[in-house]
Write a protein that holds these residues in place. Structure first.
Motif, PDB file in Angstrom:
ATOM      1  N   LEU A 268       1.062  -1.702   0.069  1.00 25.11           N
ATOM      2  CA  LEU A 268       0.113   0.277   0.152  1.00 25.11           C
ATOM      3  C   LEU A 268       1.072   1.500  -0.276  1.00 25.11           C
ATOM      4  O   LEU A 268       1.824   1.319   0.864  1.00 25.11           O
ATOM      5  CB  LEU A 268      -1.131   0.611   1.214  1.00 25.11           C
ATOM      6  CG  LEU A 268      -1.693   1.746   1.747  1.00 25.11           C
ATOM      7  CD1 LEU A 268      -3.002   1.167   0.347  1.00 25.11           C
ATOM      8  CD2 LEU A 268      -2.597   1.604   2.631  1.00 25.11           C
ATOM      9  N   SER A 269       0.684   1.811  -1.645  1.00 19.84           N
ATOM     10  CA  SER A 269       1.449   3.335  -0.949  1.00 19.84           C
ATOM     11  C   SER A 269       1.504   4.243  -0.487  1.00 19.84           C
ATOM     12  O   SER A 269       2.335   4.813   0.259  1.00 19.84           O
ATOM     13  CB  SER A 269       2.258   3.959  -2.446  1.00 19.84           C
ATOM     14  OG  SER A 269       2.591   2.926  -3.177  1.00 19.84           O
ATOM     15  N   ASP A 270      -0.195   4.941  -0.510  1.00 18.17           N
ATOM     16  CA  ASP A 270      -0.543   5.565   0.435  1.00 18.17           C
ATOM     17  C   ASP A 270      -1.804   6.027   0.053  1.00 18.17           C
ATOM     18  O   ASP A 270      -2.537   5.239  -0.087  1.00 18.17           O
ATOM     19  CB  ASP A 270      -0.425   6.786  -1.122  1.00 18.17           C
ATOM     20  CG  ASP A 270       0.095   8.553  -0.350  1.00 18.17           C
ATOM     21  OD1 ASP A 270       0.193   9.030   0.836  1.00 18.17           O
ATOM     22  OD2 ASP A 270      -0.710   8.792  -0.870  1.00 18.17           O
ATOM     23  N   ILE A 271      -2.540   6.597   1.435  1.00 14.95           N
ATOM     24  CA  ILE A 271      -3.527   6.658   1.533  1.00 14.95           C
ATOM     25  C   ILE A 271      -4.309   8.104   1.175  1.00 14.95           C
ATOM     26  O   ILE A 271      -3.246   9.175   2.430  1.00 14.95           O
ATOM     27  CB  ILE A 271      -4.454   6.341   2.833  1.00 14.95           C
ATOM     28  CG1 ILE A 271      -4.516   4.640   2.728  1.00 14.95           C
ATOM     29  CG2 ILE A 271      -5.668   6.449   2.276  1.00 14.95           C
ATOM     30  CD1 ILE A 271      -4.985   4.238   3.936  1.00 14.95           C
ATOM     31  N   CYS A 272      -4.799   8.782   0.300  1.00 12.08           N
ATOM     32  CA  CYS A 272      -4.645   9.819   0.639  1.00 12.08           C
ATOM     33  C   CYS A 272      -6.442  10.908   0.374  1.00 12.08           C
ATOM     34  O   CYS A 272      -7.839  10.051   0.117  1.00 12.08           O
ATOM     35  CB  CYS A 272      -4.944  10.728  -1.063  1.00 12.08           C
ATOM     36  SG  CYS A 272      -4.529  12.647  -1.572  1.00 12.08           S
TER      37      CYS A 272
ATOM     38  N   VAL B 232      -8.532   7.901  -1.668  1.00  9.78           N
ATOM     39  CA  VAL B 232      -7.660   7.090  -2.370  1.00  9.78           C
ATOM     40  C   VAL B 232      -6.613   6.396  -1.644  1.00  9.78           C
ATOM     41  O   VAL B 232      -6.051   7.026  -0.771  1.00  9.78           O
ATOM     42  CB  VAL B 232      -7.109   8.190  -3.309  1.00  9.78           C
ATOM     43  CG1 VAL B 232      -6.821   7.987  -4.201  1.00  9.78           C
ATOM     44  CG2 VAL B 232      -8.915   9.548  -3.452  1.00  9.78           C
TER      45      VAL B 232
ATOM     46  N   HIS C 260      -3.441   3.974  -3.111  1.00 10.96           N
ATOM     47  CA  HIS C 260      -2.834   4.032  -4.644  1.00 10.96           C
ATOM     48  C   HIS C 260      -1.897   2.483  -3.897  1.00 10.96           C
ATOM     49  O   HIS C 260      -1.524   2.473  -3.314  1.00 10.96           O
ATOM     50  CB  HIS C 260      -1.857   5.038  -4.292  1.00 10.96           C
ATOM     51  CG  HIS C 260      -2.400   5.791  -4.928  1.00 10.96           C
ATOM     52  ND1 HIS C 260      -2.322   7.246  -4.500  1.00 10.96           N
ATOM     53  CD2 HIS C 260      -2.309   5.887  -6.423  1.00 10.96           C
ATOM     54  CE1 HIS C 260      -3.193   7.737  -5.410  1.00 10.96           C
ATOM     55  NE2 HIS C 260      -3.610   7.356  -6.543  1.00 10.96           N
TER      56      HIS C 260
ATOM     57  N   THR D 282       0.506  -0.830   7.447  1.00 14.60           N
ATOM     58  CA  THR D 282       1.148   0.545   7.076  1.00 14.60           C
ATOM     59  C   THR D 282       0.269   1.773   6.806  1.00 14.60           C
ATOM     60  O   THR D 282      -0.052   2.993   7.384  1.00 14.60           O
ATOM     61  CB  THR D 282       1.668   0.712   5.723  1.00 14.60           C
ATOM     62  OG1 THR D 282       2.040   1.848   4.986  1.00 14.60           O
ATOM     63  CG2 THR D 282       1.216   0.431   4.713  1.00 14.60           C
TER      64      THR D 282
ATOM     65  N   HIS E 136      -1.182   6.643   7.927  1.00 12.59           N
ATOM     66  CA  HIS E 136      -1.451   7.486   6.230  1.00 12.59           C
ATOM     67  C   HIS E 136      -3.194   7.648   7.091  1.00 12.59           C
ATOM     68  O   HIS E 136      -3.735   8.686   6.773  1.00 12.59           O
ATOM     69  CB  HIS E 136      -2.142   6.079   5.393  1.00 12.59           C
ATOM     70  CG  HIS E 136      -0.045   6.442   4.161  1.00 12.59           C
ATOM     71  ND1 HIS E 136       0.276   6.637   3.949  1.00 12.59           N
ATOM     72  CD2 HIS E 136      -0.043   4.904   4.314  1.00 12.59           C
ATOM     73  CE1 HIS E 136       1.297   6.099   3.765  1.00 12.59           C
ATOM     74  NE2 HIS E 136       1.265   5.300   4.033  1.00 12.59           N
TER      75      HIS E 136
END
Lengths: 170, 404
Positions: free
Chosen positions: A56-60, A74, A76, A107, A111
Motif C-alpha cells: 500500500l503506497s499511500d492513502i489520501c 484514495v 494507491h 502501513t 496514513h
C-alpha cells in the motif's frame, strides 16, 4: 507499461461485483468502490494470486467541498511481484465513516491517522486513531476546504481569520 | 542518596520493578531532527514505542493548494532537504503526466544526473551520521568533505547549494554551465575511492558491527506490510527498485545493479546505502557519456519560461506574456495523476488532483521517511534502549519530510 493485462484481471466476476466502476485515467487504472465493499475488495486484491497487491503506497483524503458527497479516500496500491499499480477511490458524505484497512496492510495506520487529523475522516476499526501532526485538543481539521489558509485567530495566531458564528470548522 | 528500592520487595525477597516511560527527544541529537519517541521500558528493554511527530509540520499540502504549479517547486525542496533534485523531479513528473508532455532528452539526462548526485549526498550524510550516533565521529568529518564536492557541483549548476529548485515543468531551468563535465568526472573518480575508504573505516569495525548486526531485524514480508521502501526494504531481501521495475525518465537506458541484502538488520540497511553510492557514481558517469545536445525545456511558451530573455526585454507582447505566466501560472487539464520515483529514502510519490485551474485541488506527498519511520515501533520492540538510536539512524528519517 500497458494496463491491458491488469484490466482483464480486474474485469473478472469476483472483483466486478464488489466495485462500482473501472476506468483508466492518465495511465493508471482506477476502481471506485462503496465503503461497504472497500474492506472486502482490499482483501481480495491483496490475496488474489494473480494480483497480489501487497504494497500500500499511500492513502489520501480529499475534500470536494462544496460538492456532495464531500469527502473521498484514495488508496494507491502496488503489486511488487507483478509491478501493477492501481488506485481505489471511495466517496463519503460528511458524516460517513469508511472502514480501516489496517487489518489488510499495517502501513495504513499512520496514513489513516493523517487523513483523520487533516479532514476528520473517522476510520472504523482503526487500532489507534489519534491526531498525528496537530496536537491533541486542536480545534478543526486544517486541510478542509472551508478551513482558512491562515487558520483562526487566537492568542497564538493574531493573523488568522475571525471565527464566524456557526462556522463548520470543528 | 536516593532509595533505589522504592517499590520494596515481594514475599520471596526479590526486588519489585515497574515499567518506566522514557521520553527521547524532541530535542536530542540522535533523533536527526525534532522527533519525539516515548519509550516504555522494562529495565533496559523496550516494551512499547510511541513515535510523536508533527513538530516541523508546515502544511506543505495546504500551501500547495494555494500556489500555482511553478510556485510549488520550491516547496518540494524543503521536504527531504538533503535531496532536493529528487523531490523536484517527482513533482514535475506528476504535473507533466497531467499535461501529457515529456521533457526533452537532454533535460531528462540532467534531471537524472542531479537526482543521482542527490542520492549520493543523502546517503553520504546518513553514512556519517549513523556511526556518529554510535560514537564514531571520524566518518562524519570525512563524508562532509565529499558532500561539499556535491554541494559545489550543485552550486555550479543552479547557484544554490541545498534548495536547488532546478527542475521545471517541461524541462530544467537552464543548461549545464561550461566546464561542468570535467569537474563532475573528477568527482566521480574521487568518490569511487572514497567509498572504499569509508568501508575500511567502518564496515569491519568491531564496535560498529556489535551495535548494528542483528539489531532491529525485519523480514521481507513484514517490511512490505509496514510499507518500507528504498534501501530499508531492499536490506530485507526484497528486490524492488522503481528505477528498474517501472523506469521513468531515461533509467531504462542506463545499466546499474539493484543492491539487495538478506538480513534486514541495521547493518544491512547501512551497507545497502554504501553499495548504492557506488552504483550512483556509475549512473552519473553514464549520464555524462550519453547526454545528447539539444534544448533543455519544451518549446511551449505557455508552460516553460523562455531560456534567454532577449525577446522578453525587447518586445511588449512577450513581456506581458512572461508576466502572465509567472504571475498567474498555467492551467493544467482536469484529472488526477500519481507519479512516484525511487528517491534516496524510498518511494516518493506525488498525487495531484487538478480541477482545470492553475492551482491544484489537492496535492498529496507520499513521503518515504514518514512511512519508514512508522516501522520504528516494530523494529525497536524487544531491543535495548541503546539500540533505538541505531535503529532510528538506520531508517534514515529526514524529519522535514516526515512532517511535511
Amino acid at each position: 507499461m500497458s494496463n491491458q493485462p491488469l484490466l482483464e484481471l480486474l474485469q473478472r466476476e469476483s472483483i466486478q461485483q464488489r466495485c462500482e466502476s473501472v476506468y483508466e485515467t492518465f495511465g493508471m487504472l482506477t476502481l471506485t468502490v462503496s465503503k461497504e465493499n472497500l474492506l472486502a475488495l482490499c482483501r481480495l486484491l491483496k490475496h488474489d494470486s494473480a494480483l497480489q497487491f501487497n504494497f500500500l503506497s499511500d492513502i489520501c483524503g480529499v475534500d470536494h467541498y462544496p460538492q456532495t458527497p464531500r469527502f473521498e479516500t484514495v488508496y494507491h496500491l502496488y503489486s511488487i511481484p507483478f509491478k501493477y499499480r492501481l488506485r481505489i477511490k471511495c466517496r463519503l458524505e460528511l458524516d460517513e465513516s469508511p472502514p480501516s484497512v489496517v487489518p489488510v496492510w499495517q502501513t495504513a495506520n499512520w496514513h489513516e491517522r493523517e487523513a483523520y487529523d487533516m479532514y476528520g475522516i473517522v476510520f472504523v476499526g482503526h487500532p489507534d486513531l489519534r491526531r498525528i501532526y496537530m496536537w491533541e485538543g486542536y480545534d478543526g481539521y486544517p486541510m478542509r476546504k472551508d478551513y482558512p489558509l491562515r487558520g483562526y485567530a487566537d492568542h497564538y495566531n493574531p493573523f488568522g481569520e475571525a471565527r464566524s458564528q456557526g462556522a463548520e470548522g470543528a | 542518596m536516593t532509595d533505589i528500592n522504592l517499590l520494596g520487595t515481594n514475599e520471596a525477597g526479590q526486588k519489585l520493578t515497574k515499567e518506566l516511560l522514557l521520553n527521547l527527544g524532541p530535542q536530542h541529537p540522535s533523533t536527526h531532527g525534532v522527533l519525539r519517541v516515548m519509550l516504555e521500558l522494562d529495565g533496559e528493554e523496550i516494551r512499547g514505542v510511541d513515535t510523536v511527530i508533527g513538530y516541523l509540520h508546515r502544511g506543505t499540502e495546504k500551501l500547495a493548494e494555494n500556489f500555482t504549479y511553478t510556485q510549488i517547486i520550491p516547496l518540494t525542496d524543503r521536504l527531504d532537504y538533503l535531496c532536493a533534485p529528487s523531490n523536484n523531479l517527482a513533482y514535475v513528473l506528476a504535473v507533466e503526466r497531467l499535461l501529457e508532455i515529456k521533457a526533452p532528452e537532454r533535460a531528462q539526462y540532467i534531471r537524472v544526473m542531479m537526482a543521482e548526485m542527490a542520492r549520493i549526498s543523502g546517503h553520504l550524510l546518513i553514512s556519517g551520521a549513523l556511526p556518529l550516533d554510535l560514537g564514531a565521529m571520524t566518518t562524519l568529518l570525512y563524508v562532509m568533505r565529499e558532500r561539499e564536492m556535491i554541494m559545489d557541483l550543485m552550486e555550479m549548476i543552479t547557484g544554490a547549494r541545498m534548495h536547488t529548485s532546478f527542475c521545471r515543468v517541461g524541462g530544467v531551468r537552464e543548461d549545464l554551465p561550461d566546464g561542468f563535465e570535467p569537474r563532475c568526472r573528477e568527482f566521480c573518480h574521487v568518490m569511487k575511492q572514497r567509498v572504499d575508504d569509508y568501508e575500511r573505516l567502518i564496515t569491519e569495525n568491531r564496535i560498529f558491527l556489535k551495535r548494528t548486526r542483528d539489531i532491529g531485524k525485519i523480514s521481507g514480508e513484514q517490511a512490505i506490510d509496514w510499507g518500507l521502501s528504498g534501501p530499508c526494504l531492499r536490506a530485507s531481501g526484497v528486490s524492488w527498485d522503481m528505477r528498474r521495475d517501472n523506469p521513468y525518465e531515461i533509467y531504462d537506458r542506463l545499466s546499474f545493479e539493484v543492491i539487495v541484502r538478506e538480513n534486514g538488520d541495521c547493518y544491512d540497511r547501512w551497507k545497502c546505502r554504501m553499495d548504492e553510492m557506488r552504483e550512483s557514481v556509475k549512473l552519473i558517469e553514464q549520464c555524462l557519456d550519453q547526454m545528447p545536445q539539444g534544448p533543455v525545456a519544451v518549446a511551449m511558451p505557455d508552460i516553460a519560461f523562455p531560456l534567454n530573455k532577449i525577446t522578453v526585454k525587447s518586445s511588449m507582447e512577450a513581456m506581458i506574456h512572461h508576466f502572465e505566466v509567472s504571475a498567474y501560472g498555467f492551467p493544467v487539464p482536469k484529472g488526477e495523476a500519481y507519479v512516484s520515483i525511487e528517491a534516496p529514502k524510498g518511494e516518493l510519490g506525488f498525487y495531484i488532483i487538478s480541477d482545470g485551474s492553475p492551482k491544484p485541488l489537492r496535492m498529496k506527498v507520499r513521503a518515504p521517511s514518514f512511512v519508514n519511520l512508522q516501522a520504528l515501533a516494530v523494529l525497536a520492540r524487544g531491543c535495548y534502549l541503546a539500540d533505538v538510536i541505531a535503529i532510528i539512524g538506520s531508517l534514515d528519517p529526514v524529519i522535514a519530510e516526515v512532517d511535511k
